[in-house]
Design a protein around this motif. Structure first.
Motif, PDB file in Angstrom:
ATOM      1  N   VAL A   8      42.886 -29.415 -99.742  1.00 45.57           N
ATOM      2  CA  VAL A   8      43.124 -28.120 -99.421  1.00 45.57           C
ATOM      3  C   VAL A   8      42.380 -27.547 -98.263  1.00 45.57           C
ATOM      4  N   SER A   9      41.030 -28.112 -98.302  1.00 44.07           N
ATOM      5  CA  SER A   9      39.993 -27.654 -97.502  1.00 44.07           C
ATOM      6  C   SER A   9      40.320 -28.246 -96.037  1.00 44.07           C
ATOM      7  N   LEU A  11      43.275 -28.921 -95.093  1.00 43.02           N
ATOM      8  CA  LEU A  11      44.426 -28.245 -94.333  1.00 43.02           C
ATOM      9  C   LEU A  11      43.961 -26.760 -93.782  1.00 43.02           C
ATOM     10  N   GLN A  12      42.982 -26.284 -94.247  1.00 43.79           N
ATOM     11  CA  GLN A  12      42.700 -25.038 -93.920  1.00 43.79           C
ATOM     12  C   GLN A  12      41.623 -25.052 -92.755  1.00 43.79           C
ATOM     13  N   SER A  20      45.115 -22.994 -88.630  1.00 39.80           N
ATOM     14  CA  SER A  20      45.127 -24.179 -89.466  1.00 39.80           C
ATOM     15  C   SER A  20      46.257 -24.617 -89.842  1.00 39.80           C
ATOM     16  N   TYR A  22      47.360 -24.876 -92.883  1.00 39.36           N
ATOM     17  CA  TYR A  22      47.521 -24.437 -93.900  1.00 39.36           C
ATOM     18  C   TYR A  22      48.324 -23.132 -93.618  1.00 39.36           C
ATOM     19  N   SER A  23      47.665 -22.282 -92.806  1.00 42.61           N
ATOM     20  CA  SER A  23      48.186 -21.094 -92.206  1.00 42.61           C
ATOM     21  C   SER A  23      49.235 -21.160 -91.534  1.00 42.61           C
ATOM     22  N   LEU A  25      51.901 -23.613 -91.958  1.00 42.07           N
ATOM     23  CA  LEU A  25      52.914 -23.493 -92.918  1.00 42.07           C
ATOM     24  C   LEU A  25      53.142 -22.424 -93.430  1.00 42.07           C
ATOM     25  N   THR A  26      52.043 -21.670 -94.048  1.00 44.09           N
ATOM     26  CA  THR A  26      52.354 -20.259 -94.573  1.00 44.09           C
ATOM     27  C   THR A  26      53.324 -19.543 -93.752  1.00 44.09           C
TER      28      THR A  26
END
Length: 438
Positions: A8-9, A11-12, A20, A22-23, A25-26
């Motif tokens: 997770v770190s 991906l962020q 990132s 993560y953001s 994909l969100t």
């Protein structure tokens, strides 16, 4: 657990734009849920590219240039010279027999009522009134107020001359003659200026026709005395005459004084009251000031535009019935409680208290009274118009005059047929020649 946290770190971890995986994909998943496409998998790549292109890019931001720095405005030399001239003291000979303006003393009373000018403007107005009194040789002068205009304002001074001015040039005779200087609507002189320190200009004497026409007219002042008053019915004069008529209506409707300060002489003139005279009113106390005990210092204006009715003609018909005259409104009449809003008392310091009355008929007019020393002041700050009873409806034009029923009809002569045909033929030939030339 540590492997999941590390994933997770990873991906962020943001890139140089602050975005990132993560953001991203969100945001893509949120866009899919909001748009609800029929083929979500097929639209995934297109929505991903759209979200990526709409992300914030700090490098693409253009910082606007700072505003140019300008030096503070410096008053021109003319303004400085005019204000410096106000500070010039007058000689003792010029002040002999003259009553100096009381604006600085009145400003304290008016300030308690929240209606005074700024301290700087008040002092400049006082100096300007002193200069006007010296140059025009006025017996007394007071600051009447300020008339607001669209392009410029009018500072107004109300003055009394030691000697009556020269009568104006003879004009067309009027059905209602104007009152002489020193009486009625022309009891005092009025001076106006658009700028304190500038030149004061005296307004002409007011005529009954101007007062009657002004009561039917509602026009904003422009600040130019020579401006035309475009209205119907036509106003007899320019803005200087309209301003003078409105000042007369304001002065005779809003200038108040305490009931014990003045009395009427046998001739009907207003003069200081003798406190030891029989029937003299005692000075009111601070509690009595809250009662509507003020009086109108000036006479009321009649419907004919004068304060007094016209004298009876010398050659009047003895058998004719006397004309129906409107009762005159003498000075020092009690005020109508429905026309004024009484406020106060407010502490002034030193045991003094003030009350003030605001006119409900002429917005901007205020009268202030103080019981301990018996001082009072009047001021007007407004547009120079009374409260309208309803929507402004211009007067309609007069009806079209019809034919005179007593006149005998006159039959018009018919043109002979040969002459009429010749005129038609000549017009047709002229039209043909014009067409051929084109």
């Amino acid at each position: 657990m540590s492997d999941k946290a590390e994933a997770v770190s990873f991906l962020q971890r943001p890139n140089e734009k602050g975005v990132s995986v993560y953001s991203h994909l969100t945001d893509v998943l949120a866009t899919i849920l909001a748009s609800n496409p029929a083929d979500a998998l097929g639209a995934f790549e297109a929505l991903s590219a759209k979200v990526k292109s709409s992300s914030f890019d700090p490098a693409a931001v253009t910082v606007p240039p700072p505003p140019p720095t300008t030096a503070p405005e410096v008053p021109d030399s003319g303004w400085l010279e005019r204000d410096a001239a106000l500070l010039k003291p007058g000689s003792e000979d010029e002040a002999d027999g003259q009553i100096p303006p009381s604006l600085l003393d009145d400003a304290r009373l008016l300030d308690a009522a929240g209606a005074s000018l700024s301290p700087e403007e008040t002092y400049r107005a006082h100096l300007s009134l002193c200069a006007l009194q010296r140059t025009a040789k006025l017996q007394s002068v007071r600051f009447f107020g300020k008339i607001l205009g669209t392009a410029a304002d009018y500072y107004v001074a109300e003055a009394r001359r030691a000697e009556p001015p020269e009568p104006p040039e003879a004009s067309e005779p009027s059905a209602t003659p104007a009152e002489e200087y020193g009486s009625g609507c022309n009891a005092l002189s009025y001076f106006v200026t658009p700028e304190l320190g500038g030149t004061w200009e005296e307004l002409p004497s007011v005529t009954p026709e101007a007062i009657v026409a002004a009561s039917r007219t509602r026009k904003f002042f422009t600040g130019s005395l020579d401006a035309d008053i475009c209205c119907f019915p036509p106003f007899p004069g320019t803005e200087r005459h309209y301003l003078r008529a409105q000042l007369a209506r304001i002065a005779h409707g809003t200038t108040l004084c305490p009931s014990h300060k003045y009395a009427l002489s046998p001739e009907g003139a207003v003069e200081p009251a003798d406190p030891e005279a029989e029937g003299a009113l005692p000075p009111p106390t601070s509690s009595q000031l809250c009662e509507p005990a003020s009086r109108h210092k000036n006479m009321g204006i009649l419907a004919i535009g004068r304060c007094t009715n016209l004298p009876s003609p010398e050659e009047a018909d003895a058998d004719a019935p006397p004309p129906q005259l409107e009762p005159e409104k003498p000075a020092l009449l009690p005020i109508e409680a429905s026309d004024w809003a009484l406020v106060g008392p407010a502490a002034l310091g030193g045991g003094a208290a003030v009350v003030w009355s605001r006119s409900l008929r002429w917005p901007g007019a205020i009268a202030v009274s103080e019981a301990k020393e018996g001082r009072y002041a009047n001021l007007y700050l407004g547009y120079g118009h009374p409260v309208a009873a309803g929507p402004m409806r211009p007067s309609p034009p007069p009806p079209i005059e019809g034919d005179d029923p007593t006149a005998e009809p006159v039959e018009a002569e018919d043109m002979p047929l040969d002459d009429e045909n010749a005129a038609v033929r000549e017009a047709a030939e002229a039209a043909l020649r014009a067409g051929a030339e084109e």
